[in-house]
Design a protein around this motif. Structure first.
Motif, PDB file in Angstrom:
ATOM      1  N   GLU A 166       0.829  -1.202   0.000  1.00  0.00           N
ATOM      2  CA  GLU A 166       0.000   0.000   0.000  1.00  0.00           C
ATOM      3  C   GLU A 166       0.867   1.258   0.000  1.00  0.00           C
ATOM      4  OE1 GLU A 166      -3.842  -1.866   2.426  1.00  0.00           O
ATOM      5  OE2 GLU A 166      -2.250  -0.794   3.494  1.00  0.00           O
ATOM      6  N   ARG A 167       1.962   1.233   0.742  1.00  0.00           N
ATOM      7  CA  ARG A 167       2.876   2.380   0.745  1.00  0.00           C
ATOM      8  C   ARG A 167       3.440   2.625  -0.650  1.00  0.00           C
ATOM      9  NH1 ARG A 167       6.654   1.576   6.189  1.00  0.00           N
ATOM     10  NH2 ARG A 167       4.994   0.754   7.527  1.00  0.00           N
ATOM     11  N   LEU A 168       3.847   1.546  -1.315  1.00  0.00           N
ATOM     12  CA  LEU A 168       4.427   1.689  -2.646  1.00  0.00           C
ATOM     13  C   LEU A 168       3.385   2.183  -3.644  1.00  0.00           C
ATOM     14  CD1 LEU A 168       6.852   1.396  -4.485  1.00  0.00           C
ATOM     15  CD2 LEU A 168       6.301  -1.045  -4.748  1.00  0.00           C
ATOM     16  N   THR A 214       7.113  -6.279  -7.713  1.00  0.00           N
ATOM     17  CA  THR A 214       6.737  -7.548  -8.331  1.00  0.00           C
ATOM     18  C   THR A 214       5.274  -7.875  -8.059  1.00  0.00           C
ATOM     19  OG1 THR A 214       8.992  -8.391  -8.119  1.00  0.00           O
ATOM     20  CG2 THR A 214       7.249 -10.012  -8.427  1.00  0.00           C
ATOM     21  N   HIS A 215       4.815  -7.651  -6.820  1.00  0.00           N
ATOM     22  CA  HIS A 215       3.411  -7.905  -6.482  1.00  0.00           C
ATOM     23  C   HIS A 215       2.473  -7.045  -7.329  1.00  0.00           C
ATOM     24  CE1 HIS A 215       4.632  -9.332  -2.160  1.00  0.00           C
ATOM     25  NE2 HIS A 215       4.876 -10.244  -3.086  1.00  0.00           N
ATOM     26  N   LEU A 216       2.785  -5.748  -7.428  1.00  0.00           N
ATOM     27  CA  LEU A 216       1.926  -4.845  -8.202  1.00  0.00           C
ATOM     28  C   LEU A 216       1.939  -5.212  -9.674  1.00  0.00           C
ATOM     29  CD1 LEU A 216       2.764  -1.390  -6.532  1.00  0.00           C
ATOM     30  CD2 LEU A 216       0.849  -2.921  -6.039  1.00  0.00           C
ATOM     31  N   ARG A 217       3.087  -5.678 -10.159  1.00  0.00           N
ATOM     32  CA  ARG A 217       3.172  -6.123 -11.561  1.00  0.00           C
ATOM     33  C   ARG A 217       2.347  -7.382 -11.770  1.00  0.00           C
ATOM     34  NH1 ARG A 217       8.503  -9.024 -12.998  1.00  0.00           N
ATOM     35  NH2 ARG A 217       7.286 -10.575 -11.849  1.00  0.00           N
ATOM     36  N   LEU A 221      -1.283  -4.276 -12.218  1.00  0.00           N
ATOM     37  CA  LEU A 221      -1.467  -2.855 -11.910  1.00  0.00           C
ATOM     38  C   LEU A 221      -0.415  -1.985 -12.576  1.00  0.00           C
ATOM     39  CD1 LEU A 221      -2.314  -3.150  -8.100  1.00  0.00           C
ATOM     40  CD2 LEU A 221      -3.891  -2.960 -10.030  1.00  0.00           C
ATOM     41  N   ILE A 222       0.794  -2.517 -12.739  1.00  0.00           N
ATOM     42  CA  ILE A 222       1.882  -1.750 -13.343  1.00  0.00           C
ATOM     43  C   ILE A 222       2.696  -2.646 -14.270  1.00  0.00           C
ATOM     44  CG2 ILE A 222       2.077  -0.188 -11.352  1.00  0.00           C
ATOM     45  CD1 ILE A 222       4.602  -1.737 -10.528  1.00  0.00           C
ATOM     46  N   HIS A 223       3.453  -2.008 -15.147  1.00  0.00           N
ATOM     47  CA  HIS A 223       4.470  -2.694 -15.951  1.00  0.00           C
ATOM     48  C   HIS A 223       5.808  -2.052 -15.607  1.00  0.00           C
ATOM     49  CE1 HIS A 223       6.539  -4.589 -19.294  1.00  0.00           C
ATOM     50  NE2 HIS A 223       7.003  -3.403 -19.644  1.00  0.00           N
ATOM     51  N   ILE A 224       6.851  -2.845 -15.433  1.00  0.00           N
ATOM     52  CA  ILE A 224       8.152  -2.345 -15.002  1.00  0.00           C
ATOM     53  C   ILE A 224       9.212  -2.673 -16.058  1.00  0.00           C
ATOM     54  CG2 ILE A 224       9.822  -2.275 -13.112  1.00  0.00           C
ATOM     55  CD1 ILE A 224       7.741  -3.816 -11.431  1.00  0.00           C
ATOM     56  N   GLU A 235      -7.041   2.952 -11.092  1.00  0.00           N
ATOM     57  CA  GLU A 235      -8.107   2.712 -10.114  1.00  0.00           C
ATOM     58  C   GLU A 235      -7.762   1.533  -9.215  1.00  0.00           C
ATOM     59  OE1 GLU A 235     -10.610   4.734  -9.495  1.00  0.00           O
ATOM     60  OE2 GLU A 235      -9.707   6.011 -11.027  1.00  0.00           O
ATOM     61  N   GLY A 236      -7.112   0.530  -9.801  1.00  0.00           N
ATOM     62  CA  GLY A 236      -6.685  -0.611  -9.000  1.00  0.00           C
ATOM     63  C   GLY A 236      -5.654  -0.210  -7.961  1.00  0.00           C
ATOM     64  N   LEU A 237      -4.733   0.676  -8.346  1.00  0.00           N
ATOM     65  CA  LEU A 237      -3.753   1.186  -7.388  1.00  0.00           C
ATOM     66  C   LEU A 237      -4.448   1.944  -6.264  1.00  0.00           C
ATOM     67  CD1 LEU A 237      -0.605   2.574  -9.272  1.00  0.00           C
ATOM     68  CD2 LEU A 237      -0.767   0.556  -7.814  1.00  0.00           C
TER      69      LEU A 237
END
Length: 250
Positions: A166-168, A214-217, A221-224, A235-237
């Motif tokens: 959540e912080r990230l 890695t979790h958010l990817r 939710l994200i691409h890195i 919205e997911g973030l």
């Protein structure tokens, strides 16, 4: 070579130093009349370039000026008693550096350029005098100080009530919103700071930050790609930050 270099503004440009700036509407002159901006212009006699990795000022240095960031990214940091760096913030174009020194007349932290940067020094003693003559400028200065207090409160909330992911997510959303205000993409981010610096700011270990990305990817939710982060699902973030994500949607 010195860590930063000054670039005097030609006399014919003095009157347009602020009024022609691309971040005028985000900086100290916001809401000032044209005449008031011209009076503020007279305080900014030069621009200062700070090379990547060098300090604009160090903790303990006396307060001479506030610095309006014109180009680039900075980090502010302090050293803990055991010599470790604690990142206290990241500043970008349109934001003010040096506010930490107002209460004691000495800087409480160091400001380091994360890329080649350019700032506009505003001599603080002269700024105080001018703000007494221009109530709108004094009001803006108070608003900036209040914004810093609110940002500190938000940081305390991050540290106290949010999980590492959540912080990230909150950090990426905050960066996205600030970049969007400056006319940049709210989805395609370039992280000027290292993962270690993000971790220091969020109170997390480097490995926790790496796992968080890695979790958010993995959740789509994200691409890195190195320093490049694309927000695929804003919205997911946001749901990650508010804790309202539907578990069945994962």
């Amino acid at each position: 070579m010195p860590p930063f270099e000054t670039q005097p503004i030609q006399v014919r440009y003095l009157k347009a130093a602020c009024s022609s700036c691309s971040v005028l509407e985000l900086c100290l002159p916001i809401g000032l009349s044209h005449h008031e901006v011209e009076r503020l212009d007279t305080l900014i006699l030069q621009r200062v370039k700070v090379r990547k990795g060098h300090a604009l000022y160090h903790a303990g240095d006396p307060l001479h000026s506030l610095y309006a960031v014109r180009l680039g990214f900075f980090k502010t940091s302090v050293l803990s008693v055991d010599g470790r760096e604690q990142v206290t913030g990241f500043q970008m174009a349109g934001e003010i550096l040096g506010l930490d020194a107002i209460s004691t007349d000495r800087h409480a932290c160091s400001a380091i350029a994360l890329e080649d940067c350019e700032v506009c020094p505003i001599p603080f003693a002269q700024l105080q005098q001018l703000s007494q003559a221009l109530p709108s400028l004094q009001h803006n200065l108070h608003k900036i100080l209040s914004r810093e207090i609110v940002r500190d409160h938000g940081m305390l909330l991050l540290m106290g009530n949010m999980s590492s992911d959540e912080r990230l997510a909150a950090f990426l959303l905050n960066l996205s919103q600030r970049l969007s205000l400056r006319g940049y993409s709210s989805r395609a981010l370039v992280l000027r700071m290292r993962r270690e610096e993000i971790g220091s700011y969020l109170g997390l270990r480097l490995e926790t930050i790496c796992r968080g990305f890695t979790h958010l990817r993995d959740q789509g939710l994200i691409h890195i790609d190195g320093k490049h982060v694309e927000i695929l699902d804003p919205e997911g973030l946001k749901r990650r930050v508010t804790g309202c994500q539907n578990p069945g949607s994962e």
